[in-house]
Design an enzyme around this catalytic site. Structure first.
Site, PDB file in Angstrom:
ATOM      1  N   ARG A 185       0.851  -1.196   0.000  1.00  0.00           N
ATOM      2  CA  ARG A 185       0.000   0.000   0.000  1.00  0.00           C
ATOM      3  C   ARG A 185       0.880   1.236   0.000  1.00  0.00           C
ATOM      4  O   ARG A 185       2.086   1.153   0.231  1.00  0.00           O
ATOM      5  CB  ARG A 185      -0.840   0.028   1.284  1.00  0.00           C
ATOM      6  N   THR A 186       0.257   2.369  -0.171  1.00  0.00           N
ATOM      7  CA  THR A 186       0.965   3.628   0.026  1.00  0.00           C
ATOM      8  C   THR A 186       1.416   3.682   1.482  1.00  0.00           C
ATOM      9  O   THR A 186       0.580   3.615   2.386  1.00  0.00           O
ATOM     10  CB  THR A 186       0.015   4.808  -0.240  1.00  0.00           C
ATOM     11  N   MET A 187       2.724   3.756   1.719  1.00  0.00           N
ATOM     12  CA  MET A 187       3.211   3.775   3.097  1.00  0.00           C
ATOM     13  C   MET A 187       3.680   5.154   3.528  1.00  0.00           C
ATOM     14  O   MET A 187       3.829   5.430   4.703  1.00  0.00           O
ATOM     15  CB  MET A 187       4.345   2.758   3.289  1.00  0.00           C
TER      16      MET A 187
END
Lengths: 250, 247, 255
Positions: free
Chosen positions: B26-28
């Site tokens: 995911r977008t971290m």
């Protein structure tokens, strides 16, 4: 009756460029009892006459609430109207959830208009057999719109659909220019007078068969049935003596 | 005969092709970012400011980005955080604007509606554990009423007469509390501009991701106005007296 | 009409022995029965105008609009079935949005016209559907300047300098052909459009009507918008004056 080759389904054009099935569906609207709608600059009103199939049965519901700012009255196949009103309620809720605002009235009616159009386009469907008068109040003020089986939506100052509605329309055409400044009470009374013109001889408006709905500036959609309609019914004749001179006189 | 299936212990699952053991990434963190947005109510409406820098980590990567946008005639949106996520949001809002315009029915989408719409998008994305890495400040006049709201990547939202995002929440917010709150209906435009500049100056002095090229914007009854980039007067004399931490 | 009663005209998926598809022709009839709609492409923009026939005095003026916006820079007016028009405008909006999502720029008029043509054409292929009873006139201002297209119920489309559909299309076309469109400004075109709609209007058949006007031009910021009220009023006055003059001339001729 008038059978011809081109009237079997809604997806066939006649040589004159008509679609008979849609026209027949509009006839179904005329089978229903009449409803009248009219607006002033602050309010918009629906009045309807209900029918009962026999003395032991209740009266058929004619006016339905959609949201705090919107309601409809129906003439024709009421079960079709239920499908449409459920859809309208869902859309009104969606508008509140997604944008936090009441669904603008014109957009709402056009949504069901667009749905109705699909039923006139594809084989194996039938057009909706119901006409609706939709009233509502939004940022642009009060609105009265008509929906019919062809999917065409029109906005009026005052209008009537259903059985013998032409008589009511004649009444409204004579008077609508004065509606703009009427109070809510006067508006309802004017509506009932127009509605009365649609009744068969010997029939009368009474607390059993009359339905009233209204909405407006600082007024949520409200429905009146039964005894609650009495106060307005009382005004019909009384008003004719006083206000009638002003409204009817040309 | 069916092939004999060997049941592996659950800790040793066979590796599926083209999959990272079923893991999804995911977008971290945000990548290219914008820093603080400062906004507050004043007499005629709402003022807002943001600088024009897009940082790539600590690198001052792009130096003339626009982080303020108008939605319709009466709504102003400011953004902090990931700028590609903002560009996506911009696209979504332009779409919304076009849809409204096409209706052509004398009804406009109010600021509150735009705010609710953005909040819904933000909350919706966070429930998918795929947030848009932004804080949004939404300002405008909705039915002649001043509106100022905030929403972040979790979908958290609040309304307040003064809002500052990012580093501004620490450095500008105290100034706004002192000089604006309680006086929102009195502050004239001239004073509002001075307050805005003071906030942005402090941020430029102290926030290492800020930049001395900024835009300010206002929403009033006349609509939205977003300025061209400008710079603030600064004075670094105080730096002489700073000792320690590389001072 | 020779088509009636032959059985070759009941479905859009049937050809007649001489290679015609009568259902499409009948749909065109629905267009020809409707109020006149025109589009004028001039040097700095495009003007759309329509004769909105009203069946009742109770209708609210300026509501029930016939000219609609498909995208910021695209306006659509049509002659024919109003509910089909709404369907097609909805489709045009989807196409414009789709194009914008993919390419991040406004859809060029040529591409939108082609896509609308393709969409309509599909409804001339299968017995399960009917063709749209709508002639769609599209005005746009794109990177190549002002654009005007008309899409027929058959799916055919052409680019135009000036076009007309509906009841009065013959009268309107004759009038449009007299204009020097490429030298005109939109402000002049508005007046001419009003005059043409007024002269195409047949008072003996339709009593009530309303003129609707829109433009997409330099002056409107290349956006499709309603023409400002003052200009419409000015245009209507011009149209009425022109009609009176025509009547006077005819009277003179008779004398």
């Amino acid at each position: 009756m008038f059978r011809n080759q081109y009237d079997n389904d809604a997806s066939t054009w006649s040589p004159q460029g008509r679609i008979f099935q849609v026209e027949y569906a509009s006839e179904a609207v005329k089978q229903g009892s009449a409803v009248v709608g009219l607006r002033s600059k602050d309010h918009v009103v629906l009045v309807a006459v209900k029918r009962s199939p026999n003395e032991l049965a209740s009266y058929q519901k004619k006016i339905v609430r959609i949201d705090d700012h919107m309601g409809i009255a129906m003439a024709g196949l009421t079960s079709d109207a239920r499908v449409l009103s459920n859809y309208l309620r869902t859309e009104a809720m969606r508008s509140k959830m997604v944008y936090g605002r009441p669904l603008p009235v014109g957009r709402a009616v056009n949504m069901i208009g667009d749905r109705a159009q699909i039923n006139t386009l594809e084989y194996g469907r039938r057009p909706y057999g119901v006409g609706l008068l939709v009233i509502g109040y939004d940022d642009a003020g009060p609105h009265l719109l008509e929906f019919n089986p062809s999917g065409i939506v029109s906005e009026y100052y005052a209008y009537s659909i259903g059985a013998r509605s032409q008589s009511a329309r004649t009444n409204l055409e004579r008077n609508f220019e004065q509606f703009q400044d009427l109070s809510l009470q006067e508006l309802v009374t004017q509506g009932l007078r127009a509605l009365r013109d649609t009744l068969q001889q010997g029939k009368q408006l009474d607390t059993m068969n009359t339905s009233i709905g209204f909405v407006g500036k600082d007024t949520k959609f409200t429905m009146l049935d039964g005894e609650a309609t009495q106060q307005y019914l009382d005004l019909i004749d009384e008003g004719a003596r006083h206000a009638g001179g002003r409204c009817d006189g040309d | 005969m069916d092939a004999i299936k060997i049941q592996l212990p659950h800790t040793v699952q066979p590796r599926a092709e083209n999959a990272n053991d079923g893991a999804v990434s995911r977008t971290m963190q945000p990548i290219v970012t914008g820093t603080s947005v400062v906004a507050f109510k004043y007499k005629d409406g709402i003022m807002m400011a943001a600088d024009t820098l897009a940082s790539y980590g600590s690198l001052a990567r792009f130096r003339s980005e626009k982080r303020l946008m108008a939605v319709g005639d009466n709504t102003l949106v400011g953004v902090s955080g990931d700028l590609s996520d903002f560009q996506y949001m911009q696209h979504v809002l332009e779409d919304l604007e076009t849809r409204e315009l096409c209706m052509d029915d004398d009804q406009t989408l109010g600021t509150k509606s735009v705010y609710k719409y953005i909040s819904n998008i933000m909350y919706n994305r966070r429930t998918k554990v795929d947030p848009l890495w932004n804080s949004y400040v939404v300002a405008g006049l909705d039915h002649d009423e001043k509106f100022l709201g905030f929403v972040d990547l979790y979908g958290t939202r609040y309304q307040s007469p003064t809002i500052a995002t990012g580093f501004g929440a620490h450095l500008a917010q105290p100034i706004l509390r002192k000089r604006v709150e309680g006086r929102e209906d009195e502050i004239e435009e001239e004073e509002a501009l001075a307050i805005l500049d003071d906030c942005m100056r402090v941020l430029f002095y102290r926030d290492a991701r800020s930049f001395n090229k900024l835009r300010r914007a206002k929403v009033t009854a006349q609509g939205v106005e977003i300025s061209e980039p400008y710079s603030l007067e600064t004075n670094w004399d105080f730096a002489e007296s700073i000792v320690g931490y590389g001072g | 009409m020779t088509s009636i009663g032959t059985g070759y005209d009941l479905s859009v998926s049937t050809y007649s022995p001489d290679g015609r598809i009568f259902q499409v022709e009948y749909a065109q009839k629905a267009v020809d029965n409707s109020g006149t709609a025109i589009g004028l492409r001039v040097k700095d923009g495009v003007v759309l105008a329509v004769e909105k026939i009203k069946h009742s005095r109770l209708l609210v003026p300026e509501s029930n609009r016939r000219i609609m916006t498909a995208a910021k820079h695209v306006g659509i007016v049509s002659a024919g079935w109003m509910s089909d028009t709404r369907h097609l405008v909805k489709r045009a909006r989807e196409e414009s949005r789709n194009y914008h999502d993919t390419y991040k720029r406004d859809v060029p008029a040529k591409i939108l016209a082609e896509r609308m043509g393709m969409y309509k054409q599909v409804y001339t292929l299968y017995s399960a559907v009917r063709p749209f009873g709508v002639g769609t006139i599209m005005a746009s201002y794109d990177a190549d300047g002002p654009q005007l297209y008309m899409v027929e119920p058959s799916g055919q489309y052409f680019g135009y300098h000036g076009c007309a559909a509906g009841k009065g299309k013959q009268v309107a076309k004759t009038e449009i052909e007299k204009l020097k469109l490429s030298e005109m400004t939109v402000r002049e075109a508005i007046k001419e459009a009003a005059r043409i709609i007024y002269s195409a209007h047949d008072e003996t058949k339709d009593k009530l009507f309303e003129l609707e006007l829109s433009w997409v031009c330099e002056e409107s910021g290349r956006k499709h918008q309603r023409v400002p009220k003052e200009l419409i009023e000015e245009a209507i006055q011009y149209a009425e004056r022109a009609l009176d003059e025509d009547d006077d001339e005819m009277d003179d001729d008779e004398e």
